[in-house]
Scaffold this motif. Structure first.
Motif, PDB file in Angstrom:
ATOM      1  N   HIS A 209       0.822  -1.141   0.100  1.00  0.00           N
ATOM      2  CA  HIS A 209      -0.059   0.051  -0.043  1.00  0.00           C
ATOM      3  C   HIS A 209       0.926   1.176  -0.085  1.00  0.00           C
ATOM      4  CE1 HIS A 209       0.242  -1.580   4.146  1.00  0.00           C
ATOM      5  NE2 HIS A 209       0.928  -0.438   4.466  1.00  0.00           N
ATOM      6  N   ALA A 210       0.151   2.246  -0.239  1.00  0.00           N
ATOM      7  CA  ALA A 210       0.827   3.699  -0.349  1.00  0.00           C
ATOM      8  C   ALA A 210       0.321   4.673   0.770  1.00  0.00           C
ATOM      9  CB  ALA A 210       0.701   4.408  -1.739  1.00  0.00           C
ATOM     10  N   HIS A 211       0.967   5.793   0.849  1.00  0.00           N
ATOM     11  CA  HIS A 211       0.707   6.610   1.822  1.00  0.00           C
ATOM     12  C   HIS A 211      -0.838   7.131   1.748  1.00  0.00           C
ATOM     13  CE1 HIS A 211       5.038   7.590   1.471  1.00  0.00           C
ATOM     14  NE2 HIS A 211       4.914   7.514   2.738  1.00  0.00           N
ATOM     15  N   GLU A 212      -1.326   7.233   0.673  1.00  0.00           N
ATOM     16  CA  GLU A 212      -2.913   7.564   0.461  1.00  0.00           C
ATOM     17  C   GLU A 212      -3.696   6.709   1.220  1.00  0.00           C
ATOM     18  OE1 GLU A 212      -4.808   6.808  -3.594  1.00  0.00           O
ATOM     19  OE2 GLU A 212      -2.544   6.519  -4.017  1.00  0.00           O
ATOM     20  N   TRP A 213      -3.488   5.352   1.467  1.00  0.00           N
ATOM     21  CA  TRP A 213      -4.289   4.388   2.333  1.00  0.00           C
ATOM     22  C   TRP A 213      -4.391   5.197   3.615  1.00  0.00           C
ATOM     23  CZ3 TRP A 213      -7.720   0.710   1.450  1.00  0.00           C
ATOM     24  CH2 TRP A 213      -7.964   0.089   2.378  1.00  0.00           C
ATOM     25  N   PHE A 214      -3.344   5.518   4.284  1.00  0.00           N
ATOM     26  CA  PHE A 214      -3.173   6.110   5.737  1.00  0.00           C
ATOM     27  C   PHE A 214      -4.217   7.552   5.545  1.00  0.00           C
ATOM     28  CE2 PHE A 214      -0.216   2.689   5.366  1.00  0.00           C
ATOM     29  CZ  PHE A 214      -0.711   1.925   6.299  1.00  0.00           C
ATOM     30  N   MET A 215      -3.640   8.373   4.513  1.00  0.00           N
ATOM     31  CA  MET A 215      -4.180   9.683   4.493  1.00  0.00           C
ATOM     32  C   MET A 215      -5.555   9.676   4.378  1.00  0.00           C
ATOM     33  SD  MET A 215      -1.485  11.071   1.677  1.00  0.00           S
ATOM     34  CE  MET A 215      -1.833  12.634   1.416  1.00  0.00           C
ATOM     35  N   PHE A 216      -6.368   8.795   3.602  1.00  0.00           N
ATOM     36  CA  PHE A 216      -7.685   8.614   3.723  1.00  0.00           C
ATOM     37  C   PHE A 216      -8.272   8.265   5.005  1.00  0.00           C
ATOM     38  CE2 PHE A 216     -11.483   6.137   3.178  1.00  0.00           C
ATOM     39  CZ  PHE A 216     -12.375   6.899   2.863  1.00  0.00           C
ATOM     40  N   HIS A 217      -7.532   7.354   5.652  1.00  0.00           N
ATOM     41  CA  HIS A 217      -7.966   6.910   7.039  1.00  0.00           C
ATOM     42  C   HIS A 217      -8.119   8.020   7.916  1.00  0.00           C
ATOM     43  CE1 HIS A 217      -7.888   2.880   5.345  1.00  0.00           C
ATOM     44  NE2 HIS A 217      -8.515   2.336   6.462  1.00  0.00           N
ATOM     45  N   ALA A 218      -7.071   9.038   7.890  1.00  0.00           N
ATOM     46  CA  ALA A 218      -6.995  10.107   8.598  1.00  0.00           C
ATOM     47  C   ALA A 218      -8.278  10.931   8.317  1.00  0.00           C
ATOM     48  CB  ALA A 218      -5.802  10.881   8.391  1.00  0.00           C
ATOM     49  N   ALA A 219      -8.658  11.262   7.260  1.00  0.00           N
ATOM     50  CA  ALA A 219      -9.846  12.018   6.832  1.00  0.00           C
ATOM     51  C   ALA A 219     -11.072  11.321   7.428  1.00  0.00           C
ATOM     52  CB  ALA A 219     -10.029  12.053   5.321  1.00  0.00           C
ATOM     53  N   LYS A 220     -11.210  10.111   7.510  1.00  0.00           N
ATOM     54  CA  LYS A 220     -12.476   9.213   7.903  1.00  0.00           C
ATOM     55  C   LYS A 220     -12.590   9.173   9.242  1.00  0.00           C
ATOM     56  CE  LYS A 220     -15.483   5.538   6.750  1.00  0.00           C
ATOM     57  NZ  LYS A 220     -16.662   6.123   6.743  1.00  0.00           N
ATOM     58  N   TYR A 221     -11.318   8.598  10.205  1.00  0.00           N
ATOM     59  CA  TYR A 221     -11.187   8.633  11.498  1.00  0.00           C
ATOM     60  C   TYR A 221     -10.488   9.425  12.241  1.00  0.00           C
ATOM     61  CZ  TYR A 221     -12.847   4.252   9.058  1.00  0.00           C
ATOM     62  OH  TYR A 221     -13.772   3.022   8.550  1.00  0.00           O
ATOM     63  N   GLY A 222      -9.794  10.295  11.618  1.00  0.00           N
ATOM     64  CA  GLY A 222      -8.939  11.064  12.429  1.00  0.00           C
ATOM     65  C   GLY A 222      -7.449  10.493  12.601  1.00  0.00           C
ATOM     66  N   PHE A 223      -6.396  11.580  12.710  1.00  0.00           N
ATOM     67  CA  PHE A 223      -5.154  11.451  12.481  1.00  0.00           C
ATOM     68  C   PHE A 223      -4.668  10.127  13.669  1.00  0.00           C
ATOM     69  CE2 PHE A 223      -5.224  15.423  11.104  1.00  0.00           C
ATOM     70  CZ  PHE A 223      -4.749  15.448   9.769  1.00  0.00           C
ATOM     71  N   LYS A 224      -5.214  10.215  15.044  1.00  0.00           N
ATOM     72  CA  LYS A 224      -4.700   9.186  16.230  1.00  0.00           C
ATOM     73  C   LYS A 224      -4.985   7.509  15.621  1.00  0.00           C
ATOM     74  CE  LYS A 224      -4.293  11.962  20.249  1.00  0.00           C
ATOM     75  NZ  LYS A 224      -4.550  12.517  21.554  1.00  0.00           N
ATOM     76  N   MET A 225      -6.049   7.522  14.730  1.00  0.00           N
ATOM     77  CA  MET A 225      -6.506   6.168  14.526  1.00  0.00           C
ATOM     78  C   MET A 225      -6.173   5.788  12.891  1.00  0.00           C
ATOM     79  SD  MET A 225      -7.939   5.152  17.290  1.00  0.00           S
ATOM     80  CE  MET A 225      -8.604   3.611  16.770  1.00  0.00           C
ATOM     81  N   ALA A 226      -5.508   6.569  12.440  1.00  0.00           N
ATOM     82  CA  ALA A 226      -5.186   6.476  10.737  1.00  0.00           C
ATOM     83  C   ALA A 226      -4.582   5.268  10.728  1.00  0.00           C
ATOM     84  CB  ALA A 226      -4.656   7.678  10.259  1.00  0.00           C
ATOM     85  N   ASN A 227      -3.170   5.094  11.396  1.00  0.00           N
ATOM     86  CA  ASN A 227      -2.300   3.913  11.180  1.00  0.00           C
ATOM     87  C   ASN A 227      -2.942   2.547  11.767  1.00  0.00           C
ATOM     88  OD1 ASN A 227       0.196   5.134   9.836  1.00  0.00           O
ATOM     89  ND2 ASN A 227       0.410   6.178  12.039  1.00  0.00           N
ATOM     90  N   LEU A 228      -3.412   2.818  12.973  1.00  0.00           N
ATOM     91  CA  LEU A 228      -4.224   1.436  13.418  1.00  0.00           C
ATOM     92  C   LEU A 228      -5.240   0.784  12.593  1.00  0.00           C
ATOM     93  CD1 LEU A 228      -4.381  -0.653  15.798  1.00  0.00           C
ATOM     94  CD2 LEU A 228      -6.028   1.268  16.821  1.00  0.00           C
ATOM     95  N   LEU A 229      -6.099   1.752  12.229  1.00  0.00           N
ATOM     96  CA  LEU A 229      -7.408   1.316  11.218  1.00  0.00           C
ATOM     97  C   LEU A 229      -6.763   0.962  10.179  1.00  0.00           C
ATOM     98  CD1 LEU A 229     -10.134   3.479  12.707  1.00  0.00           C
ATOM     99  CD2 LEU A 229      -9.697   1.069  13.370  1.00  0.00           C
ATOM    100  N   GLY A 230      -6.004   1.838   9.470  1.00  0.00           N
ATOM    101  CA  GLY A 230      -5.448   1.584   8.152  1.00  0.00           C
ATOM    102  C   GLY A 230      -4.811  -0.019   7.991  1.00  0.00           C
ATOM    103  N   LEU A 231      -4.263  -0.424   9.009  1.00  0.00           N
ATOM    104  CA  LEU A 231      -3.322  -1.650   9.004  1.00  0.00           C
ATOM    105  C   LEU A 231      -4.558  -2.703   9.399  1.00  0.00           C
ATOM    106  CD1 LEU A 231      -0.034  -0.817  10.613  1.00  0.00           C
ATOM    107  CD2 LEU A 231      -0.578  -1.156   8.186  1.00  0.00           C
ATOM    108  N   GLU A 232      -5.546  -2.379  10.223  1.00  0.00           N
ATOM    109  CA  GLU A 232      -6.616  -3.211  10.457  1.00  0.00           C
ATOM    110  C   GLU A 232      -7.480  -3.551   9.256  1.00  0.00           C
ATOM    111  OE1 GLU A 232      -7.347  -4.940  13.208  1.00  0.00           O
ATOM    112  OE2 GLU A 232      -6.450  -4.280  15.186  1.00  0.00           O
ATOM    113  N   HIS A 233      -7.906  -2.472   8.572  1.00  0.00           N
ATOM    114  CA  HIS A 233      -8.494  -2.840   7.442  1.00  0.00           C
ATOM    115  C   HIS A 233      -7.908  -3.638   6.197  1.00  0.00           C
ATOM    116  CE1 HIS A 233     -11.400   0.712   8.575  1.00  0.00           C
ATOM    117  NE2 HIS A 233     -11.943  -0.435   9.003  1.00  0.00           N
TER     118      HIS A 233
END
Length: 387
Positions: A209-233
Motif C-alpha cells: 500500500h501507499a501513503h494515500e491509504w493512511f491519508m484517507f483513513h485520517a480523513a475518515k477516522y482522525g489522525f490518531k486512528m489512521a495507522n491503526l485502522l489502516g492496518l486493521e482494514h
C-alpha cells in the motif's frame, strides 16, 4: 508510451481492490507537485492531454487477466472481472499550463482515480525529455549500467526489487532495465513494482500500500486512528498476505505508538521511505524487541532514494540484526545521463462516505517532504504531539 493497463505499480491495484471492498463510495482529489521546479516547454499541456486521452483505449486482456489472477490468488476473482471492464476516464483529469508551469488535478471516485497517479507521472517524465530535446545514453549503455548495478548488489548478498515506474525516463528504458536485472540478477533481483514488467519478465510484482491509504483513513477516522485502522482494514482484506506496513505517513515515531503487538506480529515487516535509514533501523529493532519479537524474524524494506553507496551502508549496519531488502526506483529507471525529474502526484482531499471534503496531509520523517494544507499540517502536529 504506455501500452498496457498493467503498466502501473502493483500497490495501486492492491489498494484499488481494498477500496472497492471497504470504501466504494469514497471520492478523492489529487494534485501534481513540481518539487524540482522544472520548466515545461510550450505545448506540453496539450501533448500530455493527448497522451492521457489515449489511456482510455487500454483494457485488460485475457492473457493479462490470467497472469494477474494466477500470480495473486489472494485478490478476489471478482476484482479481475472488474478490472477487465475498467477504462480510464480522461474527464477525471484536468491539465493546464501557464507559461512554464504545469497544473494537473484529478477528481472522482477513489476506486477509479486511484489508478491515475503512476501513469500520469511516467507520461510527464517521458514527454518532458522528448519535448525538451534531451538525448539519453544509447540502449547498450542503459543495459550495461543496470547489469553492473545488479551485479554489485549481488556481491553484497542483498535482495533488490525495481520500484521505478513513476519517474522513469521512458517506457523503453524501463523495459531494458528490467530485462537486464532479470538476466544478470539471479538470486538478487526479486521482482518489480510494475505489474506489466513483471508479466513480461516472468518475475514477481512487488508492493502493498501507499501513503494515500493512511491519508484517507485520517480523513475518515482522525489522525490518531489512521495507522491503526489502516492496518486493521488491510489485514481484513488480505488476511496476512501483502504484509509490509508503510511507516512514515505521520512520522515513524507516531507509527510505532500505533503499531501494537498484534499488528507487529501479524505484519511481516515495515517499509522505510524517508528520514535516516540507520536511525529507522534502530527504532524498528527496538520496537520489536520491546514487544518480545525477534527482529530477525521481520524485514525492513528500504526504498528512499537508494543507490549503491546507500545500500552498502545500510546492509552493513543491519546485517544479522533484522531482515532487509531494497526497492530501488529512479536510480534504475532514470540513470541515462540526464538529470532525473523530481515530481510527485499526491492525494490532497478525501470525501469519505456520508462525510465531506477533507484536506489530507503527509508528515514525512523529512520535514521538506511534508505535503498538504498548512493549517491541517499544524493541526495534525498538535493532535499527534509532533514538535
Amino acid at each position: 508510451m504506455i501500452v498496457s493497463i498493467l503498466d502501473n505499480d502493483f500497490y495501486k491495484f492492491t489498494m484499488q481492490h481494498a477500496v472497492m471492498k471497504l470504501f466504494p463510495k469514497a471520492r478523492a482529489k489529487y494534485q501534481f507537485i513540481n518539487r524540482g521546479k522544472h520548466v515545461f516547454p510550450p505545448g506540453f499541456a496539450p501533448a500530455l492531454q493527448d497522451a492521457i486521452a489515449a489511456l482510455a483505449k487500454l483494457q485488460l486482456t485475457d492473457r493479462e487477466k490470467s497472469y494477474f489472477a494466477t500470480t495473486c490468488p489472494y485478490i478476489d476473482p471478482t476484482y479481475f472481472d472488474f478490472l477487465q471492464g475498467y477504462r480510464y476516464d480522461p474527464t477525471e483529469v484536468r491539465v493546464e499550463q501557464q507559461d512554464g508551469e504545469l497544473t494537473v488535478a484529478i477528481e472522482g471516485y477513489w476506486y477509479r482515480t486511484i489508478l491515475w497517479e503512476v501513469p500520469i507521472m511516467s507520461l510527464i517524465c517521458e514527454l518532458y525529455y522528448q519535448l525538451t530535446g534531451q538525448i539519453r545514453q544509447p540502449d547498450e549503455q542503459v543495459i550495461a549500467t543496470a547489469t553492473q548495478k545488479i551485479e554489485q548488489y549481488g556481491q553484497l548478498g542483498v535482495t533488490i526489487a525495481e520500484f521505478g515506474t513513476r519517474r522513469r525516463h521512458s517506457y523503453t528504458v524501463h523495459r531494458l532495465v528490467v530485462q537486464a536485472l532479470r538476466a544478470a540478477g539471479e538470486g538478487t533481483f526479486i521482482g518489480t513494482s510494475n505489474v506489466h514488467m513483471a508479466m513480461r519478465n516472468q518475475t514477481r510484482p512487488i508492493g502493498t500500500h501507499a501513503h494515500e491509504w493512511f491519508m484517507f483513513h485520517a480523513a475518515k477516522y482522525g489522525f490518531k486512528m489512521a495507522n491503526l485502522l489502516g492496518l486493521e482494514h488491510w489485514s481484513e482484506v488480505y488476511r496476512g498476505d501483502l504484509g509490509i506496513a508503510l511507516s512514515d505517513t505521520y512520522t515513524t515515531d507516531v507509527f510505532f505508538t500505533q503499531f501494537d503487538k498484534k499488528l507487529s506480529k501479524l505484519f511481516d515487516g515495515v517499509r522505510h521511505d524517508s528520514g535516516d535509514p540507520l536511525v529507522f533501523a534502530d527504532k524498528t529493532i527496538a520496537h520489536y524487541e520491546h514487544h518480545g519479537i525477534d527482529p530477525r524474524s521481520k524485514t525492513i524494506i528500504f526504498s528512499d532514494g537508494l543507490d549503491t553507496e546507500k545500500v552498502t551502508r545500510i546492509a552493513g549496519y543491519c546485517r544479522g540484526r533484522i531482515g532487509i531488502s531494497f526497492g530501488i526506483g529512479t536510480n534504475f529507471t532514470n540513470d541515462v545521463g540526464l538529470p532525473p525529474m523530481n515530481i510527485v502526484i499526491k492525494m490532497t482531499e478525501a470525501y469519505p462516505t456520508d462525510g465531506h471534503w477533507t484536506p489530507v496531509i503527509k508528515l514525512s520523517d523529512e520535514p521538506g517532504k511534508h505535503t498538504g494544507d498548512g493549517k491541517m499540517i499544524a493541526l495534525a502536529k498538535q493532535i499527534l504531539d509532533i514538535p
